[in-house]
Design an enzyme around this catalytic site. Structure first.
Site, PDB file in Angstrom:
ATOM      1  N   LYS A   1       0.861  -1.182   0.000  1.00 36.62           N
ATOM      2  CA  LYS A   1       0.000   0.000   0.000  1.00 36.62           C
ATOM      3  C   LYS A   1       0.903   1.239   0.000  1.00 36.62           C
ATOM      4  O   LYS A   1       1.798   1.341   0.839  1.00 36.62           O
ATOM      5  CB  LYS A   1      -0.845   0.024   1.274  1.00 36.62           C
ATOM      6  CG  LYS A   1      -1.838  -1.088   1.362  1.00 36.62           C
ATOM      7  CD  LYS A   1      -3.103  -0.670   0.740  1.00 36.62           C
ATOM      8  CE  LYS A   1      -4.137  -1.713   0.715  1.00 36.62           C
ATOM      9  NZ  LYS A   1      -5.260  -1.329  -0.137  1.00 36.62           N
TER      10      LYS A   1
ATOM     11  N   LYS B   1     -13.850  -6.839  -6.776  1.00 38.03           N
ATOM     12  CA  LYS B   1     -14.265  -7.184  -5.407  1.00 38.03           C
ATOM     13  C   LYS B   1     -15.778  -7.381  -5.487  1.00 38.03           C
ATOM     14  O   LYS B   1     -16.508  -6.385  -5.517  1.00 38.03           O
ATOM     15  CB  LYS B   1     -13.926  -6.050  -4.443  1.00 38.03           C
ATOM     16  CG  LYS B   1     -12.447  -5.733  -4.279  1.00 38.03           C
ATOM     17  CD  LYS B   1     -12.261  -4.461  -3.478  1.00 38.03           C
ATOM     18  CE  LYS B   1     -10.856  -4.275  -2.962  1.00 38.03           C
ATOM     19  NZ  LYS B   1      -9.797  -4.297  -3.985  1.00 38.03           N
TER      20      LYS B   1
END
Ligand SMILES: O=C(O)CCC(=O)C1=CC=C[C@@H](O)[C@@H]1C(=O)O
Length: 352
Positions: free
Chosen positions: A151, A259
């Site tokens: 990240k 997702k």
């Protein structure tokens, strides 16, 4: 036709999960328990919208969910057009009915659910300060992950380059595939310069370099980028087929990330895959930080797609109060163990 119970639950992260968009410490979900009074069988699904990210993160979420559940309970069917704007509700209902039908958490019969093959996954490095991220990277490298997702976008960019350099000092691109996720943190005017700086580390891809909703800037980036761009947040709320085609044809990304809880449930995600493949756009599947009920359903469905790329399904160990499931991370794969007992839903769902 069916009885459907809605069971709200707050899950707790073992450690704060940081992204450039913010830090998660708890996770609100709604379990759906579908019972067929005739057979006495039940199916469990998970509705898990992400706060301030999901297009169906709505103040009256539970009331809307209850009205859709009522219709499904009466008809036994899912009305896709009605549920398109509510991907996390659609996903919960789809997977609860699939569980009811399959009678086991082996939702589809695949080499994965037979325990014969694993699904390759990436290791995930959450946001933190330099030392914390450095330590987490060491752990993933030691654990044998061949793909690591870092990240970025919240600490100093030079420090982030140093972290990526640390990995490359130890592992070549052949040994470890490196992915980064900016969660939209870069400003459009600086994004290309940052992509060029990142390119020295031979990255597989970057997720969502700039904030969603800037199609022309993202289009320019995807045409000029030195390495592949994958769209994630950009797809949220784009639930209509025509809109999906317009997005893909305008931006022309190298990859899209799906997702199901955010991107249209299983049905909507399958449509994204079809539209992407027709345009030679790659894809992979990730969780949206559901508990093991939702994660298992995503993994079981993902296995029906015969995944080759590492998938973002390594999120089963995030919570202190998750339900035990017969799957585990082994090396750099998620593996399912059909020889192990079915989860104890009764005890788990009884616990507040
Ligand atoms: O991609 C993975 O390895 C796991 C999923 C993941 O990283 C995320 C899921 C949900 C919200 C985010 O924090 C994050 C993401 O931005 O992709």
């Amino acid at each position: 036709m069916y009885q459907i119970e809605i069971l709200p639950r707050t899950l707790h992260f073992k450690q704060p999960a940081g992204t450039s968009r913010g830090i998660y410490t708890t996770r609100q979900v709604w379990y759906l328990k579908v019972t067929d009074p005739q057979s006495g069988r039940t199916g469990i699904g998970e509705c898990a919208p992400l706060p301030a990210l999901s297009c169906d993160d709505l103040p009256d979420y539970e009331a809307i969910l209850a009205s859709h559940c009522q219709e499904v309970a009466q008809t036994g069917q899912i009305n896709l057009d009605k549920l398109r704007p509510y991907p996390s509700m659609l996903f919960g209902l789809e997977t609860a009915l699939r569980h009811l039908k399959s009678g086991s958490v082996r939702l589809w019969d695949t080499p994965f659910s037979q325990g014969k093959v694993g699904i390759p996954i990436n290791g995930l490095i959450w946001m933190g300060n330099f030392e914390e991220m450095y330590h987490r990277i060491e752990e993933k490298m030691k654990a044998g992950f061949r793909c690591i997702k870092v990240k970025i976008g919240a600490i100093d960019f030079q420090k982030e380059l140093e972290l990526l350099g640390h990995i490359r000092n130890h592992f070549s691109p052949e040994q470890i595939e490196l992915r980064v996720d900016a969660n939209g943190a870069f400003a459009p005017e600086e994004a290309l310069t940052r992509l060029e700086a990142l390119h020295q580390f031979h990255l597989h891809s970057i997720e969502q370099p700039i904030r969603a909703g800037q199609w022309q800037e993202m289009k320019r980036l995807c045409s000029e980028t030195p390495f592949p761009i994958a769209l994630d947040e950009e797809l949220i709320g784009v639930n209509d087929t025509k809109q999906k085609i317009e997005l893909l044809e305008t931006i022309r990304p190298q990859y899209i990330i799906l997702k199901p809880s955010l991107h249209g449930g299983l049905a909507g995600s399958a449509e994204w895959i079809r539209l992407a493949e027709e345009r030679n756009i790659g894809y992979w599947i990730t969780s949206a930080l559901e508990s093991n009920i939702g994660l298992n359903a995503i993994a079981q469905w993902c296995a029906t797609l015969n995944p080759v790329l590492p998938q973002g399904l390594g999120t089963g160990l995030l919570f202190t109060d998750n339900i035990d499931y017969p799957f585990a991370i082994e090396g750099d794969c998620l593996r399912f163990h059909p020889e192990q007992p079915e989860p104890d839903f009764e005890t788990f769902l009884a616990n507040e």
